[in-house]
Design an enzyme around this catalytic site. Structure first.
Site, PDB file in Angstrom:
ATOM      1  N   GLY A 170       0.713  -1.235   0.006  1.00  0.00           N
ATOM      2  CA  GLY A 170      -0.167   0.122   0.145  1.00  0.00           C
ATOM      3  C   GLY A 170       0.761   1.202   0.044  1.00  0.00           C
ATOM      4  O   GLY A 170       0.135   2.366  -0.345  1.00  0.00           O
ATOM      5  N   HIS A 171       2.014   1.395   0.614  1.00  0.00           N
ATOM      6  CA  HIS A 171       2.833   2.618   0.768  1.00  0.00           C
ATOM      7  C   HIS A 171       4.295   2.333   0.631  1.00  0.00           C
ATOM      8  O   HIS A 171       4.736   1.770   1.244  1.00  0.00           O
ATOM      9  CB  HIS A 171       2.492   3.007   2.068  1.00  0.00           C
ATOM     10  CG  HIS A 171       0.889   2.760   2.584  1.00  0.00           C
ATOM     11  ND1 HIS A 171      -0.131   3.740   2.166  1.00  0.00           N
ATOM     12  CD2 HIS A 171       0.554   1.918   3.332  1.00  0.00           C
ATOM     13  CE1 HIS A 171      -1.387   3.369   2.820  1.00  0.00           C
ATOM     14  NE2 HIS A 171      -1.049   2.119   3.606  1.00  0.00           N
ATOM     15  N   PHE A 172       4.893   3.236  -0.150  1.00  0.00           N
ATOM     16  CA  PHE A 172       6.079   3.418  -0.232  1.00  0.00           C
ATOM     17  C   PHE A 172       7.091   2.098  -0.077  1.00  0.00           C
ATOM     18  O   PHE A 172       8.108   1.986   0.245  1.00  0.00           O
ATOM     19  CB  PHE A 172       6.836   4.172   1.020  1.00  0.00           C
ATOM     20  CG  PHE A 172       6.047   5.440   0.959  1.00  0.00           C
ATOM     21  CD1 PHE A 172       6.382   6.562   0.283  1.00  0.00           C
ATOM     22  CD2 PHE A 172       4.905   5.657   1.970  1.00  0.00           C
ATOM     23  CE1 PHE A 172       5.746   7.701   0.221  1.00  0.00           C
ATOM     24  CE2 PHE A 172       4.381   7.073   1.991  1.00  0.00           C
ATOM     25  CZ  PHE A 172       4.764   7.780   1.375  1.00  0.00           C
TER      26      PHE A 172
END
Length: 265
Positions: A170-172
């Site tokens: 979901g993120h980075f």
């Protein structure tokens, strides 16, 4: 040991044919030839490629239509809560390409109910299955095979990798030459390194000895229901068994980790 059935339940995965009866990493060896053999839809020949889309588009029944005049309720696509309607009638299975998304190359396939946000860059070839979200700033670098209800999130880069159903980065995150099993969740900032500093083939260490892979680039294979914490890292050739956890701010050693492992700093 270390075959596909030891890591994944493929019963509901549309692309079972990319896997064979040998070691689970053979799917990475065959990914390019498998994806090159697929048939891709013609709709992306009708849109501007290699530049931000000037307007939001909707794909329905293999056809592209402008979003202008439609009602877009952009709820969570992975939960089937994104709805597109025209004159009060829901267009079941419609997918959305937001203005500002970039598609590069014609070998791109989107399933039903897919949502591609502004700022995402998808390079060919890519297959994105039903009800998956490709979020703002995501970068799919080619040969990405993404299952149902997945998330490729904000500033997440994926290259030559496979997501089974319900896998989420979901993120980075960074995923190179890797496979995520069903219901895998990567914490923010997870990095799956795929290249040894010293070069050469990436081996896999097991309790029964070291196995050759024939792969110079090989990230991680995460079995069904694996979770990673924020800012975790896997060294090249890390295989995490079912339901394992890689705790936050932890680097996983290369090699095989059996089911239910808890990898700590």
């Amino acid at each position: 040991m270390l075959t596909t059935v030891d890591f994944f339940d493929l019963a509901d995965f549309r692309h079972q044919a990319v896997f064979d009866q040998g070691p689970v990493w053979n799917a990475l060896k065959g990914l390019k030839s498998y994806m090159d053999s697929l048939n891709y839809p013609a709709w992306n020949r009708e849109i501007p490629l290699d530049q931000p889309l000037p307007a939001t588009l909707v794909i329905i029944d293999g056809k592209i239509i402008p979003a202008k005049g439609l009602t877009l309720d952009l709820g969570d696509a992975t939960k089937g809560k994104m709805t597109i309607s025209k004159d009060g009638q829901i267009l079941a299975g419609a997918s959305v390409l937001m203005a500002g998304a970039i598609l590069s190359g014609e070998k791109i396939s989107l399933g039903r109910g897919v949502f591609v946000e502004a700022g995402a860059l998808i390079k060919s070839p890519a297959v994105i299955d039903d009800y998956t979200e490709i979020r703002q700033g995501a970068y799919l670098r080619g040969y990405c095979l993404i299952g149902k209800r997945c998330v490729v999130g904000h500033v997440t880069e994926v290259k030559h990798s496979i997501f089974l159903n319900d896998a989420k980065a979901g993120h980075f995150a960074y995923l190179g030459d890797s496979i995520l099993g069903n219901h895998v969740n990567l914490g923010a900032g997870t990095k799956l390194a795929n290249l040894r500093f010293t070069g050469g083939e990436v081996p896999v260490k097991t309790p029964n000895g070291t196995m050759a892979t024939g792969l110079r680039k090989f990230g991680a294979i995460m079995a069904d229901n694996v979770q990673t914490g924020c800012n975790s890292v896997t060294n090249p050739g890390a295989l995490l068994g079912k339901r394992s956890m890689l705790l936050p701010n932890t680097t996983s050693p290369s090699g095989y980790h059996p089911p239910n492992s808890i990898i700590k700093p």
